[in-house]
Scaffold this motif. Structure first.
Motif, PDB file in Angstrom:
ATOM      1  N   THR A   1      -6.203  10.271  10.439  1.00 47.95           N
ATOM      2  CA  THR A   1      -5.178   9.332   9.964  1.00 47.95           C
ATOM      3  C   THR A   1      -5.742   7.946   9.671  1.00 47.95           C
ATOM      4  OG1 THR A   1      -4.614   8.867  12.276  1.00 47.95           O
ATOM      5  CG2 THR A   1      -3.290  10.526  11.120  1.00 47.95           C
ATOM      6  N   ARG A   2      -6.999   7.698  10.057  1.00 45.65           N
ATOM      7  CA  ARG A   2      -7.634   6.412   9.725  1.00 45.65           C
ATOM      8  C   ARG A   2      -8.472   6.518   8.456  1.00 45.65           C
ATOM      9  NH1 ARG A   2      -8.494   7.093  15.132  1.00 45.65           N
ATOM     10  NH2 ARG A   2     -10.661   7.710  14.739  1.00 45.65           N
ATOM     11  N   GLY A   3      -8.532   7.720   7.876  1.00 44.07           N
ATOM     12  CA  GLY A   3      -9.316   7.913   6.662  1.00 44.07           C
ATOM     13  C   GLY A   3     -10.724   8.381   6.903  1.00 44.07           C
ATOM     14  N   GLY A   4     -11.065   8.677   8.155  1.00 39.99           N
ATOM     15  CA  GLY A   4     -12.397   9.176   8.459  1.00 39.99           C
ATOM     16  C   GLY A   4     -12.529  10.645   8.073  1.00 39.99           C
ATOM     17  N   ILE A   5     -13.540  10.976   7.294  1.00 41.91           N
ATOM     18  CA  ILE A   5     -13.702  12.341   6.804  1.00 41.91           C
ATOM     19  C   ILE A   5     -14.178  13.253   7.926  1.00 41.91           C
ATOM     20  CG2 ILE A   5     -14.976  13.823   5.198  1.00 41.91           C
ATOM     21  CD1 ILE A   5     -15.107  11.406   3.313  1.00 41.91           C
TER      22      ILE A   5
ATOM     23  N   ASP B   1      -7.566   5.839  -5.850  1.00 42.06           N
ATOM     24  CA  ASP B   1      -7.742   4.403  -5.638  1.00 42.06           C
ATOM     25  C   ASP B   1      -6.794   3.850  -4.581  1.00 42.06           C
ATOM     26  OD1 ASP B   1      -9.746   4.346  -7.510  1.00 42.06           O
ATOM     27  OD2 ASP B   1      -8.431   3.748  -9.161  1.00 42.06           O
ATOM     28  N   ASP B   2      -5.605   4.451  -4.454  1.00 37.44           N
ATOM     29  CA  ASP B   2      -4.613   3.934  -3.506  1.00 37.44           C
ATOM     30  C   ASP B   2      -4.567   4.750  -2.222  1.00 37.44           C
ATOM     31  OD1 ASP B   2      -3.574   6.181  -4.716  1.00 37.44           O
ATOM     32  OD2 ASP B   2      -1.524   5.418  -4.797  1.00 37.44           O
ATOM     33  N   MET B   3      -5.719   5.310  -1.803  1.00 42.29           N
ATOM     34  CA  MET B   3      -5.748   6.148  -0.608  1.00 42.29           C
ATOM     35  C   MET B   3      -5.273   5.379   0.619  1.00 42.29           C
ATOM     36  SD  MET B   3      -6.456   9.295   0.114  1.00 42.29           S
ATOM     37  CE  MET B   3      -5.539   9.763   1.575  1.00 42.29           C
ATOM     38  N   GLY B   4      -5.646   4.109   0.726  1.00 46.30           N
ATOM     39  CA  GLY B   4      -5.201   3.300   1.855  1.00 46.30           C
ATOM     40  C   GLY B   4      -3.690   3.190   1.918  1.00 46.30           C
ATOM     41  N   GLU B   5      -3.061   2.989   0.758  1.00 50.39           N
ATOM     42  CA  GLU B   5      -1.604   2.894   0.698  1.00 50.39           C
ATOM     43  C   GLU B   5      -0.963   4.238   1.055  1.00 50.39           C
ATOM     44  OE1 GLU B   5       2.194   1.335   0.148  1.00 50.39           O
ATOM     45  OE2 GLU B   5       0.243   0.365   0.408  1.00 50.39           O
ATOM     46  N   ILE B   6      -1.587   5.334   0.621  1.00 49.75           N
ATOM     47  CA  ILE B   6      -1.067   6.668   0.942  1.00 49.75           C
ATOM     48  C   ILE B   6      -1.086   6.895   2.451  1.00 49.75           C
ATOM     49  CG2 ILE B   6      -1.539   9.137   0.737  1.00 49.75           C
ATOM     50  CD1 ILE B   6      -2.498   8.606  -2.119  1.00 49.75           C
TER      51      ILE B   6
ATOM     52  N   HIS C   1      -0.948   4.666   4.739  1.00 52.98           N
ATOM     53  CA  HIS C   1       0.098   3.814   5.310  1.00 52.98           C
ATOM     54  C   HIS C   1       1.478   4.458   5.157  1.00 52.98           C
ATOM     55  CE1 HIS C   1       2.276   0.192   6.448  1.00 52.98           C
ATOM     56  NE2 HIS C   1       2.971   0.294   5.330  1.00 52.98           N
ATOM     57  N   LEU C   2       1.746   5.008   3.985  1.00 52.38           N
ATOM     58  CA  LEU C   2       3.037   5.653   3.744  1.00 52.38           C
ATOM     59  C   LEU C   2       3.229   6.869   4.640  1.00 52.38           C
ATOM     60  CD1 LEU C   2       3.199   5.444  -0.165  1.00 52.38           C
ATOM     61  CD2 LEU C   2       4.555   4.118   1.469  1.00 52.38           C
ATOM     62  N   PHE C   3       2.161   7.637   4.826  1.00 54.95           N
ATOM     63  CA  PHE C   3       2.247   8.793   5.716  1.00 54.95           C
ATOM     64  C   PHE C   3       2.590   8.346   7.138  1.00 54.95           C
ATOM     65  CE2 PHE C   3      -0.757  11.655   3.048  1.00 54.95           C
ATOM     66  CZ  PHE C   3       0.333  12.085   2.301  1.00 54.95           C
ATOM     67  N   LYS C   4       1.926   7.294   7.622  1.00 55.68           N
ATOM     68  CA  LYS C   4       2.172   6.806   8.976  1.00 55.68           C
ATOM     69  C   LYS C   4       3.591   6.264   9.127  1.00 55.68           C
ATOM     70  CE  LYS C   4      -2.662   5.530   9.783  1.00 55.68           C
ATOM     71  NZ  LYS C   4      -3.616   4.403   9.996  1.00 55.68           N
TER      72      LYS C   4
ATOM     73  N   HIS D   1      -2.207  15.757  12.992  1.00 47.21           N
ATOM     74  CA  HIS D   1      -2.670  14.389  12.719  1.00 47.21           C
ATOM     75  C   HIS D   1      -3.872  14.382  11.760  1.00 47.21           C
ATOM     76  CE1 HIS D   1       0.014  12.955  15.844  1.00 47.21           C
ATOM     77  NE2 HIS D   1      -0.498  13.856  16.675  1.00 47.21           N
ATOM     78  N   ILE D   2      -3.783  15.204  10.718  1.00 48.24           N
ATOM     79  CA  ILE D   2      -4.847  15.251   9.728  1.00 48.24           C
ATOM     80  C   ILE D   2      -4.241  15.196   8.329  1.00 48.24           C
ATOM     81  CG2 ILE D   2      -6.481  16.527  11.172  1.00 48.24           C
ATOM     82  CD1 ILE D   2      -5.687  19.057   9.668  1.00 48.24           C
ATOM     83  N   ILE D   3      -5.071  14.758   7.396  1.00 52.42           N
ATOM     84  CA  ILE D   3      -4.687  14.722   5.970  1.00 52.42           C
ATOM     85  C   ILE D   3      -5.682  15.586   5.211  1.00 52.42           C
ATOM     86  CG2 ILE D   3      -4.499  13.297   3.898  1.00 52.42           C
ATOM     87  CD1 ILE D   3      -4.061  11.610   7.214  1.00 52.42           C
ATOM     88  N   ARG D   4      -5.167  16.426   4.325  1.00 53.57           N
ATOM     89  CA  ARG D   4      -6.030  17.275   3.509  1.00 53.57           C
ATOM     90  C   ARG D   4      -5.803  16.980   2.032  1.00 53.57           C
ATOM     91  NH1 ARG D   4      -4.877  22.839   6.762  1.00 53.57           N
ATOM     92  NH2 ARG D   4      -6.297  22.486   8.512  1.00 53.57           N
TER      93      ARG D   4
END
Length: 319
Positions: free
Chosen positions: A37-41, A67-72, A74-77, A106-109
């Motif tokens: 959830t912090r964007g760590g692969i 490009d807007d991965m950070g915003e995504i 945030h929206l998920f959280k 707690h993962i994003i794919r």
């Protein structure tokens, strides 16, 4: 001994099953990236790394991030929808991405699909449409010049020749055909015909050139133009010389020097290539949407194994 066997064997089977399950994303020919959830692969399948190498990029799976991965993230959280759709460009390739937040893990794919072929076809379609719009504008200009000439009745042969040259310029090497029929719907002349020689249509009717169903449809449209004196614009499939064509059809009433209606002017723009591209793109988008919905349905911790093959029996999807 039997006791230890009862304890060990299930673990062996479980480990074998886990290795079997983990092989599916590894064998998937499309890129799959997983992150926390912090964007760590936390995972990237071999297809993702292989594509990066083929494109001359560093083997950094974050290159698949929009490009807007950070915003995504945030929206998920914040509790927004658990899926997002994006398109990205990597060098000369384009990818459609389904981004899913699996809350209980707690993962994003990210599931990426190469849409380069469809994207290029879409760009080609836009270019062809722009060319056709330019041709239509040139045709309209030539028609206005001819109309002005006849209205003023200047009798200057040079002016008529200039108008005719503009008209022919608009049609030359263009997917545009024109023709004229009299009030009995007999063809008087045609120009730039694509499937028949212009001289072969002179003196003929629609019933001589088209199958009955299509001829009746055309006759009804043209009689409506003669009766109402109003233009008609319609996109239509027609068959000429056993060739199917998708045409942008324009019908316009024609008048003699006394203002009496003298026939029907016909202009067609061949849109067959564009239509086929549009249909192929729509089919590709529908298939992609179905695949994305399937991915969403099976990425919620289920143990059911789902795979898909194309018509060549090549695997295109594993859950």
């Amino acid at each position: 001994m039997q006791k230890w066997r009862n304890l060990v064997v299930p673990h062996i089977h479980a480990d074998k099953k886990n290795r079997w399950l983990s092989s599916f994303p590894d064998l998937n020919p499309n890129p799959i990236i997983e992150m926390d959830t912090r964007g760590g692969i936390t995972y990237a399948n071999p297809a993702a790394l292989g594509i990066l190498r083929d494109l001359g990029c560093t083997e950094d799976p974050s290159l698949f991030f929009p490009d807007d991965m950070g915003e995504i993230l945030h929206l998920f959280k914040e509790g927004a929808d658990s899926r997002m759709y994006r398109e990205i460009a990597l060098n000369s390739c384009f990818f459609s991405e389904l981004i899913i937040f699996i809350r209980d893990l707690h993962i994003i794919r990210i599931y990426a699909t190469d849409i380069t072929t469809g994207k290029l076809a879409e760009d080609e379609l836009v270019q062809k449409n722009n060319e056709i719009l330019a041709l239509k504008a040139l045709l309209a200009s030539a028609r206005d010049e001819l109309s002005t000439f006849h209205t003023e009745n200047s009798g200057v042969e040079a002016d008529l020749q200039i108008c005719e040259e503009h008209f022919r310029l608009a049609l030359r090497n263009a997917p545009v055909s024109v023709a004229v029929q009299d009030t009995d719907l007999v063809f008087q002349w045609g120009y730039n015909q694509r499937t028949v020689r212009p001289e072969d249509i002179r003196g003929k009717k629609d019933t001589d050139l088209f199958i009955p169903e299509e001829a009746n449809q055309l006759i009804a449209l043209k009689r409506n133009v003669l009766a109402t004196r109003k233009r008609v614009h319609k996109k239509i499939w027609l068959t000429m010389n056993r060739k199917r064509l998708f045409l942008d059809l324009f019908l316009e009433p024609l008048y003699d020097e006394n203002g009496k209606i003298s026939g029907v002017g016909i202009a067609t723009v061949d849109l067959t290539d564009q239509k086929l591209i549009e249909d192929a793109l729509r089919h590709s988008q529908e298939t992609l949407q179905q695949t994305q919905e399937l991915l969403e349905a099976v990425t919620k911790g289920t143990d059911v194994i789902i795979a898909a093959q194309d018509v060549n029996y090549q695997y295109t999807f594993f859950n």
